[in-house]
Design an enzyme around this catalytic site. Structure first.
Site, PDB file in Angstrom:
ATOM      1  N   HIS A  64      60.566  76.350  22.971  1.00  0.00           N
ATOM      2  CA  HIS A  64      61.523  76.419  23.817  1.00  0.00           C
ATOM      3  C   HIS A  64      62.799  77.128  23.693  1.00  0.00           C
ATOM      4  O   HIS A  64      63.156  77.086  22.131  1.00  0.00           O
ATOM      5  CB  HIS A  64      62.122  75.165  24.636  1.00  0.00           C
ATOM      6  N   GLY A 108      57.755  73.343  22.074  1.00  0.00           N
ATOM      7  CA  GLY A 108      57.216  73.388  23.485  1.00  0.00           C
ATOM      8  C   GLY A 108      56.083  74.440  23.582  1.00  0.00           C
ATOM      9  O   GLY A 108      54.902  74.348  24.423  1.00  0.00           O
ATOM     10  N   TYR A 138      61.080  64.181  24.974  1.00  0.00           N
ATOM     11  CA  TYR A 138      60.018  65.005  25.624  1.00  0.00           C
ATOM     12  C   TYR A 138      59.761  64.263  26.948  1.00  0.00           C
ATOM     13  O   TYR A 138      59.856  63.239  27.127  1.00  0.00           O
ATOM     14  CB  TYR A 138      58.751  65.207  24.752  1.00  0.00           C
TER      15      TYR A 138
HETATM   16  O1  YXS Z   1      69.808  83.894  13.517  1.00  0.00           O
HETATM   17  P1  YXS Z   1      69.098  84.920  14.592  1.00  0.00           P
HETATM   18  O2  YXS Z   1      70.310  85.246  15.568  1.00  0.00           O
HETATM   19  O3  YXS Z   1      68.535  86.175  13.868  1.00  0.00           O
HETATM   20  O4  YXS Z   1      68.129  84.251  15.401  1.00  0.00           O
HETATM   21  C1  YXS Z   1      67.095  83.456  14.570  1.00  0.00           C
HETATM   22  C2  YXS Z   1      66.597  82.151  15.134  1.00  0.00           C
HETATM   23  O5  YXS Z   1      67.888  81.561  15.609  1.00  0.00           O
HETATM   24  C3  YXS Z   1      65.937  82.491  16.327  1.00  0.00           C
HETATM   25  N1  YXS Z   1      65.076  81.374  16.826  1.00  0.00           N
HETATM   26  C4  YXS Z   1      65.356  80.741  17.924  1.00  0.00           C
HETATM   27  N2  YXS Z   1      66.126  80.942  18.782  1.00  0.00           N
HETATM   28  C5  YXS Z   1      65.944  80.035  20.257  1.00  0.00           C
HETATM   29  N3  YXS Z   1      65.156  79.180  20.132  1.00  0.00           N
HETATM   30  C6  YXS Z   1      64.447  79.042  19.183  1.00  0.00           C
HETATM   31  N4  YXS Z   1      63.201  78.148  19.364  1.00  0.00           N
HETATM   32  C7  YXS Z   1      64.200  79.897  18.080  1.00  0.00           C
HETATM   33  N5  YXS Z   1      63.472  80.039  16.679  1.00  0.00           N
HETATM   34  C8  YXS Z   1      63.949  81.044  16.353  1.00  0.00           C
HETATM   35  O6  YXS Z   1      65.179  83.655  15.968  1.00  0.00           O
HETATM   36  C9  YXS Z   1      65.848  84.140  15.094  1.00  0.00           C
HETATM   37  C10 YXS Z   1      64.760  84.191  13.634  1.00  0.00           C
HETATM   38  O7  YXS Z   1      64.672  83.253  13.418  1.00  0.00           O
HETATM   39  P2  YXS Z   1      64.601  82.879  11.788  1.00  0.00           P
HETATM   40  O8  YXS Z   1      65.203  83.736  11.039  1.00  0.00           O
HETATM   41  O9  YXS Z   1      64.516  81.175  11.692  1.00  0.00           O
HETATM   42  O10 YXS Z   1      62.933  83.235  11.705  1.00  0.00           O
HETATM   43  P3  YXS Z   1      62.031  82.793  10.430  1.00  0.00           P
HETATM   44  O11 YXS Z   1      60.723  83.622  10.472  1.00  0.00           O
HETATM   45  O12 YXS Z   1      62.492  82.545   9.079  1.00  0.00           O
HETATM   46  O13 YXS Z   1      61.388  81.407  11.029  1.00  0.00           O
HETATM   47  C11 YXS Z   1      60.598  81.202  11.993  1.00  0.00           C
HETATM   48  C12 YXS Z   1      60.637  79.758  12.535  1.00  0.00           C
HETATM   49  C13 YXS Z   1      59.613  79.508  13.677  1.00  0.00           C
HETATM   50  C14 YXS Z   1      59.934  78.522  11.347  1.00  0.00           C
HETATM   51  C15 YXS Z   1      62.064  79.248  12.619  1.00  0.00           C
HETATM   52  O14 YXS Z   1      62.788  80.153  13.469  1.00  0.00           O
HETATM   53  C16 YXS Z   1      62.195  77.865  13.188  1.00  0.00           C
HETATM   54  O15 YXS Z   1      61.933  77.037  12.604  1.00  0.00           O
HETATM   55  N6  YXS Z   1      62.514  77.879  14.647  1.00  0.00           N
HETATM   56  C17 YXS Z   1      62.764  76.634  15.629  1.00  0.00           C
HETATM   57  C18 YXS Z   1      61.364  76.085  15.750  1.00  0.00           C
HETATM   58  C19 YXS Z   1      61.666  74.853  16.777  1.00  0.00           C
HETATM   59  O16 YXS Z   1      62.017  73.994  16.093  1.00  0.00           O
HETATM   60  N7  YXS Z   1      61.268  75.050  17.725  1.00  0.00           N
HETATM   61  C20 YXS Z   1      61.511  73.911  18.710  1.00  0.00           C
HETATM   62  C21 YXS Z   1      62.321  74.572  19.871  1.00  0.00           C
HETATM   63  S1  YXS Z   1      62.878  73.151  21.053  1.00  0.00           S
HETATM   64  C22 YXS Z   1      61.610  72.714  21.843  1.00  0.00           C
HETATM   65  O17 YXS Z   1      60.479  73.580  21.922  1.00  0.00           O
HETATM   66  C23 YXS Z   1      61.413  71.714  22.881  1.00  0.00           C
HETATM   67  C24 YXS Z   1      62.446  71.479  23.574  1.00  0.00           C
HETATM   68  S2  YXS Z   1      60.963  70.180  21.809  1.00  0.00           S
HETATM   69  O18 YXS Z   1      62.003  70.353  20.896  1.00  0.00           O
HETATM   70  O19 YXS Z   1      61.383  69.171  22.534  1.00  0.00           O
HETATM   71  O20 YXS Z   1      59.717  70.704  21.360  1.00  0.00           O
END
Ligand code: YXS
Length: 259
Positions: A64, A108, A138
């Site tokens: 998400h 998500g 969730y």
């Molecule tokens: O710093 P900038 O502006 O370049 O932006 C970064 C991140 O903030 C952005 N980004 C996201 N923005 C919004 N929503 C996200 N879910 C998201 N994930 C990443 O993308 C830019 C590049 O990210 P960066 O530098 O971290 O990339 P990386 O290659 O070093 O790492 C990739 C990940 C996916 C490992 C890392 O971005 C990460 O851990 N992202 C969050 C994964 C996560 O926790 N997703 C859950 C989202 S909430 C959701 O899905 C549900 C509501 S729930 O939580 O209930 O399951």
């Protein structure tokens, strides 16, 4: 800049997630583009649809879009939330949707992959269910998606730890259909799609709908549903929920207090 690329090769269609700057985070715009593509392919009678990221992507989808999660005081995963709409579109699409996965699948996006009809993944694929990392409660249909994908004990491990599991472990647990070497993944996925597309589409779409109805056939009384919603409201109204979102945005570890 389009957020998805779509392709059609005979009866097999492809939707490629293409929001690399945000690691294919599922924003409203990205979800709208996927849902529109699914609708078009359904109208065009595609018989199998491959949902994938760009070749070699390190992240299939980061889940998400956290920037679109409400600050609090509102259900973050209500009926109209884009993620919920995407899950329904995949489940209701008459053609089987095959998730072809390389790289990380987060939050998500895990539910999106699990809502697909088949999953084929490369060895570098990982699957992390992350609500607990953000303090997100969730929602019920989402939890059922997870329960339909793996055993209760595995769902609890994934939900409580929020840690990724490997494609190898996911395959051993039957969460994914096939783990395939990265170099063979694309050919494997499209062979599978073609094998499906040469079978009877009406029978397949009706069996897919029957399985969706049976998999969702878990009666929950109004009293129980209202209790769940009340419990979830406590969570998304909590300081911990606000802290989880704030910590993500400030790129730091959250400090949860249980309040
Ligand atoms: O710093 P900038 O502006 O370049 O932006 C970064 C991140 O903030 C952005 N980004 C996201 N923005 C919004 N929503 C996200 N879910 C998201 N994930 C990443 O993308 C830019 C590049 O990210 P960066 O530098 O971290 O990339 P990386 O290659 O070093 O790492 C990739 C990940 C996916 C490992 C890392 O971005 C990460 O851990 N992202 C969050 C994964 C996560 O926790 N997703 C859950 C989202 S909430 C959701 O899905 C549900 C509501 S729930 O939580 O209930 O399951």
């Amino acid at each position: 800049m389009p957020l998805v690329e779509t392709k059609r090769d005979g009866a097999v269609a492809t939707i490629i997630l293409d929001r690399p700057s945000r690691r294919n985070a599922l924003s409203t715009d990205l979800v709208d583009a996927i849902v529109e593509a699914l609708g078009c392919f359904a109208q065009e009678k595609a018989r199998a649809i491959v949902l994938r990221a760009r070749p070699g992507a390190a992240v299939w989808s980061a889940g998400h879009d956290v920037d679109e999660l409400p600050e609090g005081r509102r259900d973050p995963l209500g009926w109209d939330d884009p993620l919920r709409a995407l899950i329904r579109s995949i489940e209701e699409c008459p053609a089987p949707v095959i998730a072809m996965i390389e790289g990380g699948v987060w939050g998500g996006a895990c539910e999106v992959a699990f809502a697909c009809d088949l999953i084929v993944a490369s060895p570098n694929a990982t699957f992390a269910v992350t609500p607990a990392k953000l303090g997100v409660p969730y929602n019920v249909s989402g939890m059922l998606t997870f329960l339909n994908a793996c055993s209760l004990r595995i769902v609890k491990e994934m939900v409580f730890t929020a840690k990724p599991i490997s494609a190898a472990r996911a395959e051993s647990l039957g969460i994914i259909n096939h783990m395939v070497p990265a170099d063979d993944l694309e050919a494997f996925a499209y062979t599978l799609a073609t094998e499906i597309s040469i079978n009877a589409p009406l029978a397949i779409s009706v069996m897919k709908e029957q399985l969706r109805m049976l998999a969702g056939a878990h009666p929950m009384s109004p009293r129980r549903f209202e209790r769940v919603q009340g419990l979830r409201r406590i969570v998304y109204d909590s300081d911990d929920y606000a802290e989880g979102i704030r910590a993500f945005r400030e790129k730091r570890a959250p400090k949860f207090t249980g309040r």
